[in-house]
Design a protein around this motif. Structure first.
Motif, mmCIF file in Angstrom:
data_model
loop_
_atom_site.group_PDB
_atom_site.id
_atom_site.type_symbol
_atom_site.label_atom_id
_atom_site.label_comp_id
_atom_site.label_asym_id
_atom_site.label_seq_id
_atom_site.Cartn_x
_atom_site.Cartn_y
_atom_site.Cartn_z
ATOM 1 N N LEU A 1 25.636 -3.072 -22.014
ATOM 2 C CA LEU A 1 26.319 -3.045 -23.303
ATOM 3 C C LEU A 1 27.123 -4.321 -23.513
ATOM 4 O O LEU A 1 27.134 -4.883 -24.619
ATOM 5 N N LEU A 2 27.788 -4.810 -22.473
ATOM 6 C CA LEU A 2 28.557 -6.042 -22.602
ATOM 7 C C LEU A 2 27.650 -7.194 -23.020
ATOM 8 O O LEU A 2 27.987 -7.979 -23.916
ATOM 9 N N GLY A 3 26.468 -7.293 -22.378
ATOM 10 C CA GLY A 3 25.531 -8.352 -22.738
ATOM 11 C C GLY A 3 25.021 -8.218 -24.157
ATOM 12 O O GLY A 3 24.884 -9.217 -24.884
ATOM 13 N N GLU A 4 24.735 -6.984 -24.571
ATOM 14 C CA GLU A 4 24.238 -6.767 -25.935
ATOM 15 C C GLU A 4 25.319 -7.058 -26.976
ATOM 16 O O GLU A 4 25.030 -7.602 -28.046
ATOM 17 N N LEU A 5 26.570 -6.695 -26.657
ATOM 18 C CA LEU A 5 27.661 -6.999 -27.577
ATOM 19 C C LEU A 5 27.847 -8.506 -27.698
ATOM 20 O O LEU A 5 28.043 -9.036 -28.805
ATOM 21 N N TRP A 6 27.767 -9.236 -26.595
ATOM 22 C CA TRP A 6 27.873 -10.692 -26.611
ATOM 23 C C TRP A 6 26.766 -11.302 -27.470
ATOM 24 O O TRP A 6 27.002 -12.232 -28.247
ATOM 25 N N VAL B 1 34.636 -9.719 -25.521
ATOM 26 C CA VAL B 1 33.778 -9.928 -24.362
ATOM 27 C C VAL B 1 34.462 -10.854 -23.356
ATOM 28 O O VAL B 1 34.465 -10.585 -22.146
ATOM 29 N N ARG B 2 35.030 -11.941 -23.827
ATOM 30 C CA ARG B 2 35.695 -12.877 -22.910
ATOM 31 C C ARG B 2 36.808 -12.178 -22.117
ATOM 32 O O ARG B 2 36.995 -12.436 -20.929
ATOM 33 N N ALA B 3 37.540 -11.299 -22.777
ATOM 34 C CA ALA B 3 38.634 -10.602 -22.096
ATOM 35 C C ALA B 3 38.126 -9.679 -21.002
ATOM 36 O O ALA B 3 38.876 -9.342 -20.066
ATOM 37 N N LEU B 4 36.872 -9.274 -21.089
ATOM 38 C CA LEU B 4 36.304 -8.343 -20.120
ATOM 39 C C LEU B 4 35.534 -9.044 -18.999
ATOM 40 O O LEU B 4 34.956 -8.383 -18.138
ATOM 41 N N VAL B 5 35.522 -10.366 -18.993
ATOM 42 C CA VAL B 5 34.770 -11.095 -17.960
ATOM 43 C C VAL B 5 35.243 -10.760 -16.544
ATOM 44 O O VAL B 5 34.422 -10.571 -15.640
ATOM 45 N N PRO B 6 36.549 -10.662 -16.265
ATOM 46 C CA PRO B 6 36.949 -10.271 -14.907
ATOM 47 C C PRO B 6 36.373 -8.916 -14.480
ATOM 48 O O PRO B 6 35.925 -8.749 -13.337
ATOM 49 N N ALA B 7 36.387 -7.957 -15.399
ATOM 50 C CA ALA B 7 35.786 -6.657 -15.088
ATOM 51 C C ALA B 7 34.281 -6.787 -14.896
ATOM 52 O O ALA B 7 33.685 -6.117 -14.045
ATOM 53 N N ALA B 8 33.653 -7.667 -15.682
ATOM 54 C CA ALA B 8 32.212 -7.893 -15.536
ATOM 55 C C ALA B 8 31.888 -8.490 -14.173
ATOM 56 O O ALA B 8 30.884 -8.134 -13.548
ATOM 57 N N ARG B 9 32.721 -9.401 -13.719
ATOM 58 C CA ARG B 9 32.483 -9.993 -12.402
ATOM 59 C C ARG B 9 32.563 -8.926 -11.311
ATOM 60 O O ARG B 9 31.738 -8.899 -10.392
#
Length: 645
Positions: A359-364, A373-381
């Motif tokens: 979902l993060l990738g699709e939202l981006w 999306v940028r704010a969620l990058v730490p969680a994505a990592r």
């Protein structure tokens, strides 16, 4: 999850405004049902289990229930009051309006008589029953109220229900004396609101009361209102989509931890909370209509992302949770059976972390919420690190096994105990590696790698290194899947639903293979084989894609996960077909779901029977199916896309 004694839901009437909901019986009554579900619910609890209207001591005879705009209207006749002819002389119309944390109930009396003096009463009962107990048919244990300045107040364990008469002249009583030849089960001794009503021909009488619902320990609350999503067109698919979007508006929630991050409750009545898999898939299906919901769902789940290892909760660093509740969930599997015990924050899911990254990738990719999306990058990592570290099952695949002994035995979307089985009916033993989870993992790894490569400054933060690792992981996973999951039967090759703990493929064709489409895990030839198999009569019922082939020993059209049709499951396959370029095939399956929706009043329930169009001219209900269900209602967006001119 599947339970033995779930109340029937398919004939009940519901109005929802998360986190509150009202369920009425098939005839519009709100009294304890022997087989169905009734009550006023809030968050994870039934507050009122009885709201019974009487006119001169007798319940009105129900004649119809309708719903419009989330408001329920119940038509009735006070047949105990005679008129000058055999025609009914007194009409009773009840209107239920649900708002987050409150319910209003209006009763209007009208008559053909010149004038009528009568006693209108509303008899009430509260039990504060946990949803888990209601779900298995638990008996109500009433809680006694207190009187407070003309109000009735029930309170227990941080929960309260405050009933207030909105129409003057009401008196509060613990019982009322009546004289009637037929009291129709008059509930003597129940707390009551009582009005002395005067009705004349052409001059109705209306009384109204409300109940305020509060749970101090709730982990969910109403979400901020959404911007209205517009639908295009006026055909059947557009009407289904519009009706489904209205349903979904009632499922919007936020957590108390992230009150500005909206998500969709998984479904009514049992799943009025944040679920990893369900909320993520609903947001993905709705992404063309609502990117803010996608961003909110990602934020809400990231707030509970795992940080340590814990066997009881199945928590692991970087893992996205399965479900969030205010308290431990305990469900008994029948007399003398095992108990399912899940802690308030439970991580027993093998797919939510990958779906979160998808979902993060699709939202981006939409470009509509770059800062979110940028704010969620730490969680994505952290989620990507979990993904890379978790391919430890048979053959190096993502797999699951409940280590606690009292959690979910199956931890994919087909999570009932009998969901994973071979053609001969044998149940697979874990750890189990699901086919669709490998597809999600492949798509998640590629999406995260693309995101990490595109973000400015990625090299300095180590994201570029992580991106390379993710691409290598995805490539190797694709090769291993091709070697291990593909099997053959008399029809031809297809990807197995799963591998068991010994690496043996489950040889029963199932709907899981539809989730692989569009994930990048399949090449063009393999995608063609999957689409062809999904359209075979063994799987495609004409209304949707069955969860299990009709040729399997364990097939049963009314099995929760072994023969039924789930709207979201079919919609995911439609979505994948379109992504792979199989537009005519996608339209064919979408027409099946659209036809099924006509059997359920123009909406899509959680699931329905696997009985096909060759045997029945309408889709048949699965009695315990939730409705509205977030990912089922969201499926209407996919149907509309597939059938767009």
């Amino acid at each position: 999850m599947s339970e033995l004694l779930q109340p029937s839901l398919h004939r009940q009437h519901v109005a929802v405004a998360a986190p509150s909901q009202v369920w009425l019986g098939p005839d519009g009554r709100l009294t304890p049902e022997p087989a169905g579900l009734t009550g006023v619910f809030h968050a994870d609890t039934r507050f009122l289990h009885r709201v019974q209207v009487t006119v001169d001591g007798a319940e009105p005879q129900p004649v119809g229930v309708s719903s419009a705009g989330g408001v329920l209207t119940v038509e009735g006749l006070a047949r105990n009051i005679p008129g000058p002819t055999l025609d009914p002389a007194v009409r009773v119309v009840q209107t239920w309006t649900v708002m987050p944390g409150a319910v209003r109930h209006r009763i209007e009396l009208s008559t053909a008589l010149p004038d009528l003096d009568c006693t209108l009463a509303v008899h009430l009962g509260a039990d504060f029953a946990p949803m888990a107990a209601v779900r298995v048919g638990g008996t109500a244990v009433p809680v006694e109220p207190s009187h407070d300045a003309g109000r009735l107040v029930w309170a227990a364990d941080g929960k309260s229900a405050v009933v207030t008469p909105e129409t003057p002249g009401a008196r509060v009583a613990t019982a009322i004396d009546v004289e009637s030849d037929d009291t129709d089960g008059f509930p003597s001794g129940h707390p009551s609101l009582v009005w002395s009503a005067t009705v004349r021909r052409g001059v109705p009488y209306a009384a109204e009361w409300s109940v305020a619902l509060e749970d101090a320990g709730a982990v969910v609350r109403a979400a901020p209102p959404a911007d209205g999503a517009e639908t295009a067109g006026t055909g059947p698919a557009a009407r289904l989509e519009a009706a489904s979007l209205r349903q979904l508006a009632g499922l919007r929630l936020a957590t108390t931890r992230e009150p500005d991050a909206p998500f969709l409750a998984a479904g009514a009545p049992w799943y009025f909370t944040l679920f990893g898999r369900d909320s993520l898939w609903a947001a993905r299906l709705l992404l063309p209509r609502d990117s803010a919901l996608g961003a909110g769902t990602l934020r809400a789940l990231a707030a509970y992302q795992g940080s340590e290892r814990d066997v009881e909760s199945a928590e692991e660093p970087g893992k996205i949770p399965h479900e969030i509740r205010a308290r431990e969930l305990v469900v008994s599997h029948g007399p003398g059976g095992d108990q399912l015990r899940l802690p308030p924050v439970y991580y027993g899911t093998v797919d939510a972390t990958a779906l979160w990254l998808c979902l993060l990738g699709e939202l981006w990719a939409t470009g509509r919420a770059p800062e979110a999306v940028r704010a969620l990058v730490p969680a994505a990592r952290r989620a990507a690190d979990w993904l890379l570290a978790s391919a430890t099952g048979p053959g190096g695949f993502l797999a699951y096994r409940d280590e606690s002994g009292h959690g979910l035995s199956n931890q994919g979307w087909k999570d009932s105990a009998d969901a994973m089985q071979f053609m001969d009916g044998r149940h697979a033993q874990g750890p189990i590696a699901l086919a669709e989870v490998q597809g999600y993992a492949h798509q998640a790894a590629v999406a995260a790698a693309d995101l990490f490569d595109e973000l400015p400054g990625g090299g300095g933060s180590g994201l570029r290194t992580a991106a390379a690792e993710l691409r290598e992981f995805a490539s190797a996973l694709r090769a291993r899947f091709r070697e291990s999951f593909w099997v053959d039967d008399a029809v031809g090759p297809f990807p197995a639903m799963a591998l068991d703990g010994g690496g043996t493929p489950l040889d029963a064709p199932g709907s899981n293979m539809g989730h692989l489409l569009g994930t990048g895990l399949l090449d063009a030839e393999e995608a063609q084989l999957v689409v062809d198999r999904l359209l075979e009569p063994e799987l495609f019922s004409g209304y949707g894609i069955r969860t299990l082939t009709t040729a399997a020993a364990g097939y049963w059209p009314l099995s929760y996960h072994c023969g039924s049709v789930w709207a979201h499951d079919t919609a995911i396959a439609i979505r994948g077909m379109r992504a792979e370029g199989f537009n005519p095939e996608a339209a064919k399956v979408a027409r099946g779901l659209l036809r099924a929706s006509e059997s359920f009043g123009g909406s899509l329930p959680e699931l329905f029977s696997g009985v096909g169009t060759d045997s029945s001219d309408r889709a048949l209900a699965y009695p315990a199916a939730c409705h509205p269900q977030a990912w089922s209602a969201a499926s209407a967006v996919v149907v509309a896309q597939a059938l767009a001119p």
